[in-house]
Design a protein around this motif. Structure first.
Motif, PDB file in Angstrom:
ATOM      1  N   LEU A 215      -1.230   7.470   6.451  1.00  8.32           N
ATOM      2  CA  LEU A 215      -2.070   7.245   5.269  1.00  8.32           C
ATOM      3  C   LEU A 215      -1.251   7.376   3.985  1.00  8.32           C
ATOM      4  CD1 LEU A 215      -5.233   9.318   6.312  1.00  8.32           C
ATOM      5  CD2 LEU A 215      -4.855   6.866   6.608  1.00  8.32           C
ATOM      6  N   ASP A 216      -0.358   8.351   3.953  1.00  8.91           N
ATOM      7  CA  ASP A 216       0.485   8.547   2.765  1.00  8.91           C
ATOM      8  C   ASP A 216       1.347   7.308   2.505  1.00  8.91           C
ATOM      9  OD1 ASP A 216      -0.463  11.100   2.188  1.00  8.91           O
ATOM     10  OD2 ASP A 216       1.047  12.089   3.436  1.00  8.91           O
ATOM     11  N   GLU A 217       1.923   6.780   3.582  1.00  8.47           N
ATOM     12  CA  GLU A 217       2.775   5.590   3.422  1.00  8.47           C
ATOM     13  C   GLU A 217       1.963   4.396   2.939  1.00  8.47           C
ATOM     14  OE1 GLU A 217       4.504   5.077   7.329  1.00  8.47           O
ATOM     15  OE2 GLU A 217       5.422   7.081   7.193  1.00  8.47           O
ATOM     16  N   PHE A 218       0.790   4.228   3.534  1.00 13.03           N
ATOM     17  CA  PHE A 218      -0.073   3.109   3.130  1.00 13.03           C
ATOM     18  C   PHE A 218      -0.463   3.258   1.665  1.00 13.03           C
ATOM     19  CE2 PHE A 218      -4.510   1.428   2.786  1.00 13.03           C
ATOM     20  CZ  PHE A 218      -4.216   0.087   2.943  1.00 13.03           C
ATOM     21  N   ALA A 219      -0.876   4.456   1.294  1.00  9.81           N
ATOM     22  CA  ALA A 219      -1.312   4.677  -0.091  1.00  9.81           C
ATOM     23  C   ALA A 219      -0.160   4.398  -1.058  1.00  9.81           C
ATOM     24  CB  ALA A 219      -1.826   6.108  -0.250  1.00  9.81           C
ATOM     25  N   ALA A 220       1.050   4.806  -0.673  1.00  8.67           N
ATOM     26  CA  ALA A 220       2.202   4.575  -1.551  1.00  8.67           C
ATOM     27  C   ALA A 220       2.417   3.076  -1.770  1.00  8.67           C
ATOM     28  CB  ALA A 220       3.447   5.215  -0.944  1.00  8.67           C
ATOM     29  N   VAL A 221       2.256   2.309  -0.707  1.00 12.73           N
ATOM     30  CA  VAL A 221       2.436   0.859  -0.816  1.00 12.73           C
ATOM     31  C   VAL A 221       1.349   0.246  -1.708  1.00 12.73           C
ATOM     32  CG1 VAL A 221       2.311  -1.298   0.487  1.00 12.73           C
ATOM     33  CG2 VAL A 221       3.700   0.604   1.346  1.00 12.73           C
TER      34      VAL A 221
ATOM     35  N   LEU B 236     -12.735  12.159   6.911  1.00 15.97           N
ATOM     36  CA  LEU B 236     -11.661  12.826   6.175  1.00 15.97           C
ATOM     37  C   LEU B 236     -10.581  11.811   5.761  1.00 15.97           C
ATOM     38  CD1 LEU B 236     -10.451  15.556   5.213  1.00 15.97           C
ATOM     39  CD2 LEU B 236      -9.372  15.763   7.456  1.00 15.97           C
ATOM     40  N   ASN B 237     -10.158  10.985   6.675  1.00 19.03           N
ATOM     41  CA  ASN B 237      -9.119   9.996   6.378  1.00 19.03           C
ATOM     42  C   ASN B 237      -9.556   9.037   5.275  1.00 19.03           C
ATOM     43  OD1 ASN B 237      -7.279  11.042   8.138  1.00 19.03           O
ATOM     44  ND2 ASN B 237      -7.408   9.420   9.666  1.00 19.03           N
ATOM     45  N   ALA B 238     -10.804   8.596   5.331  1.00 21.86           N
ATOM     46  CA  ALA B 238     -11.280   7.653   4.308  1.00 21.86           C
ATOM     47  C   ALA B 238     -11.339   8.318   2.945  1.00 21.86           C
ATOM     48  CB  ALA B 238     -12.650   7.105   4.699  1.00 21.86           C
ATOM     49  N   ASN B 239     -11.808   9.553   2.919  1.00 22.83           N
ATOM     50  CA  ASN B 239     -11.888  10.247   1.632  1.00 22.83           C
ATOM     51  C   ASN B 239     -10.506  10.575   1.080  1.00 22.83           C
ATOM     52  OD1 ASN B 239     -14.722  10.909   0.595  1.00 22.83           O
ATOM     53  ND2 ASN B 239     -14.902  11.217   2.804  1.00 22.83           N
ATOM     54  N   TYR B 240      -9.591  10.853   1.982  1.00 27.40           N
ATOM     55  CA  TYR B 240      -8.210  11.119   1.558  1.00 27.40           C
ATOM     56  C   TYR B 240      -7.635   9.871   0.874  1.00 27.40           C
ATOM     57  CZ  TYR B 240      -3.339  12.699   1.989  1.00 27.40           C
ATOM     58  OH  TYR B 240      -2.039  13.069   1.736  1.00 27.40           O
ATOM     59  N   LEU B 241      -7.840   8.728   1.484  1.00 27.35           N
ATOM     60  CA  LEU B 241      -7.375   7.485   0.853  1.00 27.35           C
ATOM     61  C   LEU B 241      -8.105   7.241  -0.467  1.00 27.35           C
ATOM     62  CD1 LEU B 241      -6.839   4.794   3.657  1.00 27.35           C
ATOM     63  CD2 LEU B 241      -5.121   5.973   2.269  1.00 27.35           C
ATOM     64  N   ARG B 242      -9.392   7.552  -0.485  1.00 29.69           N
ATOM     65  CA  ARG B 242     -10.159   7.370  -1.732  1.00 29.69           C
ATOM     66  C   ARG B 242      -9.508   8.139  -2.865  1.00 29.69           C
ATOM     67  NH1 ARG B 242     -13.781  10.794  -4.036  1.00 29.69           N
ATOM     68  NH2 ARG B 242     -14.041  12.013  -2.121  1.00 29.69           N
ATOM     69  N   VAL B 243      -9.198   9.405  -2.601  1.00 28.62           N
ATOM     70  CA  VAL B 243      -8.633  10.246  -3.648  1.00 28.62           C
ATOM     71  C   VAL B 243      -7.212   9.789  -4.016  1.00 28.62           C
ATOM     72  CG1 VAL B 243      -7.859  12.595  -4.136  1.00 28.62           C
ATOM     73  CG2 VAL B 243     -10.103  12.195  -3.109  1.00 28.62           C
ATOM     74  N   LEU B 244      -6.456   9.386  -3.018  1.00 28.03           N
ATOM     75  CA  LEU B 244      -5.088   8.924  -3.323  1.00 28.03           C
ATOM     76  C   LEU B 244      -5.094   7.645  -4.150  1.00 28.03           C
ATOM     77  CD1 LEU B 244      -3.039   9.493  -0.010  1.00 28.03           C
ATOM     78  CD2 LEU B 244      -3.297  11.025  -1.969  1.00 28.03           C
ATOM     79  N   LEU B 245      -6.124   6.811  -3.976  1.00 24.56           N
ATOM     80  CA  LEU B 245      -6.089   5.474  -4.584  1.00 24.56           C
ATOM     81  C   LEU B 245      -7.033   5.276  -5.755  1.00 24.56           C
ATOM     82  CD1 LEU B 245      -5.821   3.321  -1.321  1.00 24.56           C
ATOM     83  CD2 LEU B 245      -3.989   3.897  -2.932  1.00 24.56           C
ATOM     84  N   GLU B 246      -7.920   6.216  -6.015  1.00 27.94           N
ATOM     85  CA  GLU B 246      -8.986   5.919  -6.981  1.00 27.94           C
ATOM     86  C   GLU B 246      -8.488   5.741  -8.408  1.00 27.94           C
ATOM     87  OE1 GLU B 246     -12.011   8.881  -6.619  1.00 27.94           O
ATOM     88  OE2 GLU B 246     -10.660  10.526  -7.066  1.00 27.94           O
TER      89      GLU B 246
ATOM     90  N   ILE C 291      -3.476  -3.282  16.126  1.00 30.10           N
ATOM     91  CA  ILE C 291      -3.519  -1.818  15.925  1.00 30.10           C
ATOM     92  C   ILE C 291      -2.260  -1.188  16.495  1.00 30.10           C
ATOM     93  CG2 ILE C 291      -4.804   0.309  16.352  1.00 30.10           C
ATOM     94  CD1 ILE C 291      -7.157  -1.466  17.186  1.00 30.10           C
ATOM     95  N   ASP C 292      -1.812  -1.738  17.602  1.00 31.37           N
ATOM     96  CA  ASP C 292      -0.614  -1.180  18.224  1.00 31.37           C
ATOM     97  C   ASP C 292       0.602  -1.295  17.311  1.00 31.37           C
ATOM     98  OD1 ASP C 292      -2.108  -0.592  20.417  1.00 31.37           O
ATOM     99  OD2 ASP C 292      -1.064  -1.930  21.804  1.00 31.37           O
ATOM    100  N   SER C 293       0.583  -2.258  16.364  1.00 31.14           N
ATOM    101  CA  SER C 293       1.731  -2.412  15.466  1.00 31.14           C
ATOM    102  C   SER C 293       1.596  -1.585  14.200  1.00 31.14           C
ATOM    103  CB  SER C 293       1.962  -3.873  15.058  1.00 31.14           C
ATOM    104  OG  SER C 293       1.155  -4.764  15.728  1.00 31.14           O
ATOM    105  N   GLY C 294       0.392  -1.340  13.745  1.00 29.41           N
ATOM    106  CA  GLY C 294       0.275  -0.602  12.498  1.00 29.41           C
ATOM    107  C   GLY C 294      -1.154  -0.385  12.055  1.00 29.41           C
ATOM    108  N   LEU C 295      -1.269   0.290  10.915  1.00 30.58           N
ATOM    109  CA  LEU C 295      -2.576   0.587  10.318  1.00 30.58           C
ATOM    110  C   LEU C 295      -3.352  -0.721  10.099  1.00 30.58           C
ATOM    111  CD1 LEU C 295      -4.369   2.743   8.739  1.00 30.58           C
ATOM    112  CD2 LEU C 295      -3.068   2.093   6.725  1.00 30.58           C
TER     113      LEU C 295
END
Lengths: 448, 125, 521
Positions: free
Chosen positions: C461-467, C382-392, C91-95
């Motif tokens: 989250l934005d960076e992860f979703a972009a990847v 909120l974070n999980a739903n944000y990723l849901r919408v970015l990735l669905e 966790i200390d290194s990343g998501l």
């Protein structure tokens, strides 16, 4: 709140992206009657200063073992832990990683667990060890259940010299998992004749070495009697350091070794977290509980490690797993591995010798006290003495003088008046001559 | 040796004299992936049709192998302990699991023949 | 002074990177041998005195012959374990979006406080009069947990979540037997974590699976058909392993209670609802909490954990020993079956539980407070739903609509691509991320369960979703090599798990003809 990175602006933007007007909309599936609108009746958020103050205040109400003459053991031992150990286990890559499910990016954890397994196998002189269990007591219960699986039998014989907490944990598991335990009475200094209790329905005999009273005994004959009747010998070790001085269970015919590993690398911690060690013969490996790390190679042929033989475990076998265990005691195992790596062969043996020497000196002093009798014929770093009076008030009076002078057996066996005068005393490398002087002096003052 | 018969759980059985040889099908091994371990019953154990007789394991799965016939286990394939990959490479041959001394060979009659089994497997897709 | 001009002029931008180094190392990734392969007798990493002469008292049982431990100095040990640590993701290194595991930030204050000598250097069997502060700490932790869950009692000794489950089901069995009503079956949804059926079976119950409905929740009518006078308990995870709230939970609880059974809740997902929902208000009788999930105690590469079990009043009398009760002289430790504790199921663990974890969890709760804990649940959801919408639109969402603190995708978007969930996960490793949970829960095909937790920023989250979107695009574009060869940039490529399982090598052995003999039979 210092641990929450979202700003109010972030939250608003994210809600907009999601397409809802408020966070409440995301909790819409919660039945209305169960929704909490306000805050619970608990204090509000606090900064580091306040939290540290509150918890330090609680800590200050305890007598710290290291601040007084300290002679308590009974399955948890106070040893010096080298500074390097705690430094290394706090590296975030160890501290904040999860179970090594993705081996390509978990080689650090996997390699030290492989080293740990090897160390445990070497100490116990067994062929194979797992990546640890919760603690010694649960490891003991798991050993009995494993013996039941291996033998297809359901009756375990427990020695009276087994740590009472271990006996109790076995009894609880026995009642609910469904097997029988036969336990002999706790009788320090007496020969138990466990061999007479073994029959064709016995899955295993469980003995502790050194036993709860600190006594050492050769288990070879017992192992022979077990094997003659098709039963397994389970040897429990609550002071793993003893194996630097004493013949290991594997050389005495043990089939399974269940041990407490706290002594190496881990603080007393008021009883946990500790470290269950678990080793057995090769041929039983598929009946073992808990995680196992094995060696293999990667796609380029380089050596690496993976969790293996996972089909024994709950995430695959579900209701037919060898155990419901999911975690191991990873970070405690790491502390153990580092401490033992620092000690090495000569350090481990010398540390054991220092402990034994301290206990021998303390026993000599205590035996000089009037009407106090050493119960043991032999011991490693812990022994039992019979006082001329009940031990519990003596220990309490010693504590008033700021001496932590052992465990009154009545605390563990309150309904056995014949054990009420017994005191269990341990001495490790941390006990100085001055500590022993003060202990001896305090005992002289307190005893009738 | 007689022609093999098949179960819906993807075991095969064929008669070799009074012994019924039992294993898992090529389809079963392909679904399991690399077999890493096979747990076989003790010789002399009475196994019962439709009940668990052995376990076959891949890295990520453990599957029961059900007895296609009932009777006493006469022989097990010890070679699988050293080389479980035989189940993948030759499931109907060297990868056999166990042999049962069969008092009543008519038990095989209720099982599928090769054509019926192939048809059954195709239906699964 | 150096003249760099010449060196710089030698730089040719077109030069291809080296594929293999002479050392086998790759810059910061350094190959590290086992400690056993660095042994040189005569060294030691500690300095200990030789004890003065004494007469041993070992009954002739002295160890003969060496243990076989390697000898290293302190700098070697530090370097060894530092290098090993650098092969781990953390966790200390990343998501660390490992669904169902709640890999949130581990505050360092908690580590500091757990090491206070007044908490770390006290013995579990010291006289109770000398550990009053320890009992106060445990009692304070209990009060927080009871208030947060609305449940009246807590058993603190279980060593981890799975141990907590065992404790809970044993307690339920004890309560049923006490009322003369032993029962046979425990109902477990198909989406449950493997520990649930393993626990029920370990306690002697037949496990009866309950199917999910099309919305990823328990099929209530199927569940109600399975309920009957021989059902001891339902073990339900809520929010469930699909990241969804069991919206019929109140009706389910009522049905379970009508059948005379107990309602066990797997509280592994408490992070989604802490401070917003009290499990007691849902009709739950028994629930374990994982202090290493919701309350941030470190996962430590697989433990130690801590699994307190919350108990309804009807189950509290059966809680395992020891009990902490308020007596005449303040808090008292009840360590034996006597008096009121006669009904206790007995002892489940040595001593009193995972004190080191209690300290960390309490520090976490005090830091957050009632307001911060509620915010934890809200931000996690909120974070999980944000990723849901970015990735669905890039991945295939298994169940439409809002999720709780984790979001479940499956492998439909990889259909006919020859890329599997495993391949997709391994490609994430090359991108610098720990993969999501794969192939769990079992009720969807090729599951990918993503749990970002509340301690990720929006930018993270934005960076992860972009990847993830880029990878999904690569999959759609049939860039299969990227996936099938992944990971290629990690400390190791894919490891041969088949070889490891076929011929297990579970410990190091000195090189000799006997080497390799330690393999499972």
């Amino acid at each position: 709140m210092r641990y929450l990175p979202l700003t109010e602006a972030d939250r608003a933007a994210m809600l907009k992206t999601i397409g809802v007007s408020s966070i409440d909309a995301l909790f819409a599936e919660v039945p209305a009657a169960a929704r909490l609108d306000g805050l619970l009746d608990l204090p509000l958020a606090q900064g580091e200063i306040e939290v540290e103050r509150a918890i330090s205040h609680m800590a200050e109400r305890n007598i710290v073992a290291g601040s007084v003459p300290f002679f308590i053991g009974g399955g948890a031992y106070r040893h010096h832990v080298p500074a390097a150990v705690d430094h290394l286990i706090q590296r975030g890559e160890f501290l904040t990683s999860y179970t090594p499910y993705q081996p390509e990016i978990s080689q650090g954890t996997l390699q030290y667990l492989f080293e740990f397994q090897t160390q445990v196998a070497l100490l116990t002189s067994m062929e194979v060890a797992n990546a640890s269990l919760y603690d010694g007591a649960t490891a003991c219960a798991e050993a009995v259940m494993m013996a039941n699986r291996v033998t297809g039998r359901k009756r375990a014989v427990l020695s009276g010299g087994l740590h009472p907490h271990y006996r109790d944990v076995c009894a609880t598991y026995a009642e609910f998992v469904g097997f029988d335990v036969v336990a002999t009475d706790p009788q320090p200094g007496e020969d138990e004749s466990l061999g007479q209790l073994i029959d064709n329905t016995t899955s295993c005999v469980v003995v502790q070495s050194p036993d709860f009273w600190g006594e050492l005994s050769d288990q070879s004959e017992l192992a022979r009697l077990c094997h003659e009747k098709g039963a397994l010998l389970v040897v429990v070790v609550t002071e793993i350091l003893s194996l630097g001085a004493v013949k290991p269970p594997g050389e005495m015919g043990a089939d399974i070794v269940a041990a407490e590993g706290q002594s190496l690398g881990n603080a007393l911690n008021f009883g946990g977290p500790y470290l269950g060690l678990f080793a057995s013969r090769d041929k039983f490996v598929r009946q073992m509980p808990g995680r196992l790390v094995g060696e293999t190679v990667d796609a380029e042929g380089r050596r690496g490690w993976v969790l293996t033989l996972s089909t024994r475990e709950q995430h695959i076998r579900r209701e037919r797993a060898t155990s419901n265990i999911c975690t191991n005691s990873g970070l405690c195992a790491l502390a153990f591995t580092i401490h033992l790596a620092l000690l090495g062969e000569s350090g481990f043996v010398r540390l054991a010798r220092l402990n034994h020497a301290a206990a021998v000196r303390l026993a000599e002093r205590i035996e000089r006290l009037p009407a106090v009798r050493l119960v043991n014929h032999s011991f490693f770093n812990e022994f039992t003495v019979r006082l001329p009076c009940p031990a519990a008030p003596v220990v309490e009076a010693l504590a008033q003088k700021r001496v932590l002078g052992g465990i009154p057996i009545s605390r563990l066996y309150p309904d056995r008046p014949e054990l009420a005068d017994l005191l269990l005393v341990a001495a490790t490398e941390t006990a100085t001559e001055d500590d022993m002087d003060r202990f001896e002096q305090a005992l002289r003052e307190v005893l009738p | 040796m007689t022609a093999p018969r098949f179960t819906k759980d993807h075991e095969w059985v064929r008669l070799d004299g009074d012994l019924a040889v039992i294993g898992i099908t090529d389809y079963a091994q392909s679904q399991l992936g690399d077999v890493v371990y096979v747990e076989l019953p003790e010789i002399g154990r009475h196994i019962e049709q439709g009940k668990e007789a052995a376990v076959v394991e891949s890295v990520k799965a453990a599957s029961d192998v059900y007895a296609p016939v009932s009777d006493e286990v006469a022989e097990i394939n010890d070679a699988l302990a050293a080389d479980p990959a035989k189940v993948n490479s030759d499931p109907m041959g060297e990868g056999w699991f166990l042999k049962v001394r069969l008092a009543d060979p008519t038990q095989l009659d209720q099982l599928m023949d090769e054509v019926a089994y192939q048809h059954f497997v195709e239906e699964l897709h | 002074m150096n003249d760099w001009s010449q060196a710089l002029s030698l730089h040719t931008p077109a030069a291809a990177p080296i594929a293999v180094t002479f050392s086998g190392n790759r810059a910061l990734q350094i190959e590290e041998r086992l400690i056993f392969e660095q042994d040189a007798p005569g060294r030691c990493g500690v300095d200990l005195p030789e004890p003065p002469a004494f007469r041993p008292c070992l009954a002739g049982l002295e160890r003969r012959g060496p243990v076989g431990l390697p000898s290293l100095s302190e700098p070697q040990v530090i370097r060894h374990f530092t290098r090993l640590s650098q092969k781990n993701y953390a966790i200390d290194s990343g998501l660390y979006p490992l669904g169902s595991c709640t890999m949130k930030h581990n505050p360092r204050l908690n580590e500091k406080l757990a090491r206070l000598p007044g908490l770390a250097d006290i013995h579990p069997l010291q006289p109770v009069s000398t550990v009053r502060g320890a009992l106060e700490l445990i009692d304070t932790l209990s009060r927080w947990l009871k208030t947060l869950t609305g449940m009246p009692a807590v058993a603190l000794s279980p060593g981890a979540g799975a141990h907590g489950e065992l404790c809970g089901i044993m307690t339920i069995r004890a309560a049923l037997e006490a009322r003369g009503d032993p029962r046979r079956r425990v109902l477990v949804p198909e989406s449950a974590h493997g520990t649930n059926p393993a626990t029920a079976a370990a306690c002697g119950y037949a496990v009866d699976p309950v199917p999910a409905n099309a919305q990823g929740r328990v099929d209530r009518s199927a569940l109600e058909r399975k309920l009957g006078p021989d059902v001891a308990a339902l073990m339900l995870t809520n929010p469930n392993t699909c990241g969804l709230f069991e919206n019929e939970i109140v009706e389910i609880a009522a049905a379970v209670h009508r059948a005379g059974a107990f309602f066990y809740c797997d509280g592994a997902k408490f992070n989604a609802i802490v401070g917003r929902v009290r499990p007691a208000d849902l009709g739950i009788d028994c629930m374990h909490l994982n202090l290493h999930k919701t309350f941030s105690t470190p996962h430590g590469g697989g433990g130690p954990g801590s699994g307190p079990v919350m108990l309804a009043a009807s189950l509290a009398p059966y809680a395992p020993l020891p009990w902490l009760v308020l007596g005449q002289h303040g808090l008292e430790l009840v360590e034996h079956k006597a008096g009121a504790a006669e009904t206790a199921i007995g002892r489940l663990k040595g001593f009193h539980g995972q004190m080191g974890m209690f300290v960390r969890a309490l520090a976490y709760m005090l830091s957050h407070g009632a307001d911060g804990l509620r915010q934890v649940a809200e931000d996690a959801v909120l974070n999980a739903n944000y990723l849901r919408v970015l990735l669905e639109r890039d991945l295939s969402l298994s169940f439409p609509g809002p999720c709780m603190h984790e979001v479940l995708f499956d492998d439909r978007f990889l259909k006919d691509s020859s890329i599997t969930t495993l391949d997709f996960a391994k490609a994430l490793i090359d991108e610098g991320y720990h993969p999501m949970t794969m192939y769990f829960p079992l009720i969807v095909h090729g599951a990918m369960l993503i749990e970002p937790t509340e301690t990720e920023s929006k930018a993270s989250l934005d960076e992860f979703a972009a990847v993830v979107k880029s990878l999904a695009a690569a999959a759609r574009a049939a860039d299969v090599a990227r996936f099938h060869s992944a990971p290629s940039l990690a400390p190791r490529r894919r490891l041969d798990e088949t070889a490891a399982a076929r011929k297990p090598v579970l410990r190091w052995l000195p090189a000799s003809p006997a080497s390799g003999a330690v393999a499972a039979q």
